[in-house]
Design a protein around this motif. Structure first.
Motif, short mmCIF file in Angstrom:
data_model
loop_
_atom_site.label_atom_id
_atom_site.label_comp_id
_atom_site.label_asym_id
_atom_site.label_seq_id
_atom_site.Cartn_x
_atom_site.Cartn_y
_atom_site.Cartn_z
N VAL A 5 0.73 -1.09 -0.11
CA VAL A 5 -0.02 -0.05 -0.01
C VAL A 5 0.87 1.34 -0.07
N GLU A 6 0.74 2.04 -0.92
CA GLU A 6 1.63 3.27 -1.08
C GLU A 6 0.81 4.45 -0.63
N SER A 7 1.46 5.57 0.09
CA SER A 7 0.91 6.79 0.73
C SER A 7 2.03 7.83 0.21
N GLY A 8 1.40 8.93 0.63
CA GLY A 8 2.35 10.09 0.46
C GLY A 8 2.28 10.83 -0.96
N GLY A 9 1.42 10.48 -1.73
CA GLY A 9 1.52 11.49 -2.89
C GLY A 9 0.53 12.76 -2.74
N GLY A 10 0.74 13.42 -3.69
CA GLY A 10 -0.29 14.67 -3.73
C GLY A 10 0.20 15.68 -4.77
N LEU A 11 -0.06 17.08 -4.40
CA LEU A 11 0.20 18.03 -5.17
C LEU A 11 1.44 18.94 -4.78
N VAL A 12 2.51 19.08 -5.60
CA VAL A 12 3.58 20.05 -5.04
C VAL A 12 4.08 20.94 -6.26
N GLN A 13 4.44 22.15 -5.72
CA GLN A 13 5.21 22.90 -6.94
C GLN A 13 6.35 22.39 -7.25
N ALA A 14 6.92 22.63 -8.25
CA ALA A 14 8.10 22.50 -9.09
C ALA A 14 9.44 22.95 -8.00
N GLY A 15 10.10 21.91 -7.87
CA GLY A 15 11.26 22.32 -6.82
C GLY A 15 10.79 22.02 -5.62
N GLY A 16 9.92 21.49 -5.19
CA GLY A 16 9.38 20.94 -3.92
C GLY A 16 9.61 19.57 -3.76
N SER A 17 9.24 18.87 -2.44
CA SER A 17 9.52 17.50 -2.08
C SER A 17 8.33 16.89 -1.84
N LEU A 18 8.35 15.49 -1.80
CA LEU A 18 7.37 14.61 -1.53
C LEU A 18 8.20 13.31 -0.96
N ARG A 19 7.54 12.80 0.24
CA ARG A 19 8.11 11.24 0.57
C ARG A 19 7.05 10.22 0.28
N LEU A 20 7.18 9.58 -0.60
CA LEU A 20 6.18 8.20 -0.60
C LEU A 20 6.64 7.23 0.18
N SER A 21 5.52 6.56 0.77
CA SER A 21 5.93 5.35 1.62
C SER A 21 5.16 4.18 1.06
N CYS A 22 5.64 3.11 1.15
CA CYS A 22 5.14 1.79 0.89
C CYS A 22 5.18 0.95 1.86
N ALA A 23 3.78 0.40 2.49
CA ALA A 23 3.89 -0.60 3.66
C ALA A 23 3.42 -1.76 3.08
N ALA A 24 4.16 -2.74 3.56
CA ALA A 24 4.01 -4.30 3.27
C ALA A 24 3.35 -4.87 4.40
N SER A 25 2.40 -5.85 4.04
CA SER A 25 1.73 -6.69 5.02
C SER A 25 1.80 -8.33 4.44
N GLY A 26 1.50 -9.10 4.94
CA GLY A 26 1.61 -10.60 4.79
C GLY A 26 3.04 -11.04 4.81
N ARG A 27 3.35 -11.84 3.85
CA ARG A 27 4.77 -12.18 3.91
C ARG A 27 5.62 -11.18 4.14
N THR A 28 6.99 -11.47 4.99
CA THR A 28 7.77 -10.05 5.31
C THR A 28 8.20 -9.41 4.11
N SER A 29 8.09 -8.18 4.16
CA SER A 29 8.80 -7.74 2.83
C SER A 29 10.41 -7.80 2.82
N SER A 30 10.94 -7.93 3.99
CA SER A 30 12.48 -8.26 3.85
C SER A 30 12.88 -9.33 2.92
N SER A 31 11.84 -10.18 2.69
CA SER A 31 12.06 -11.37 1.81
C SER A 31 12.33 -10.80 0.29
N TYR A 32 11.99 -9.69 0.13
CA TYR A 32 11.79 -9.06 -1.50
C TYR A 32 12.90 -7.79 -1.60
N ALA A 33 13.38 -7.89 -2.67
CA ALA A 33 14.07 -6.64 -3.16
C ALA A 33 12.68 -5.92 -3.57
N MET A 34 12.80 -4.44 -3.54
CA MET A 34 11.82 -3.46 -4.00
C MET A 34 12.13 -2.54 -4.95
#
Length: 125
Positions: A5-34
């Protein structure tokens, strides 16, 4: 299986910053390259960034090098994409994905079986 599940998107002006996050559930995400991919309207989904299972190695799309940083916290089962100096051409839906195949390159969508639903990033000029 793993659910992403991704989160953190939005509207930003050029030159700005955002941080997207991806939360994993189920089999542990450390089992996978992402990976993070993005898809702009009328364009194919493209590779953006990749991180190995340990987090020790990362790769980036050439046009985002120096501006984007991928990281992961295996204890929290999250993978983040920090985006700085955003440009209008970064506008897209961003997806995180878990890599399940190692028959090709990390930038190939075919290597990834699990995908999130995407989060919209819009950069205004």
């Amino acid at each position: 299986q793993v659910q992403l599940v991704e989160s953190g998107g939005g509207l930003v002006q050029a030159g700005g910053s955002l941080r997207l996050s991806c939360a994993a559930s189920g089999r542990t995400s450390s089992s996978y390259a992402m990976g993070w991919f993005r898809q702009a309207p009328g364009k194919e989904r493209e590779f953006v960034a990749y991180i190995t299972r340990s987090g020790g190695t990362t790769y980036y799309l050439e046009s985002v090098k120096g501006r984007f940083t991928i990281s992961r916290d295996n204890a929290q089962s999250t993978v983040d994409l920090r985006m700085n100096s955003l440009k209008p051409e970064d506008t897209a839906v961003y997806y995180c994905a878990a890599r399940t195949l190692y028959s090709g390159s990390h930038y190939s969508r075919n290597e990834y079986a699990y995908w999130g639903q995407g989060t919209q990033v819009t950069v205004s000029s």
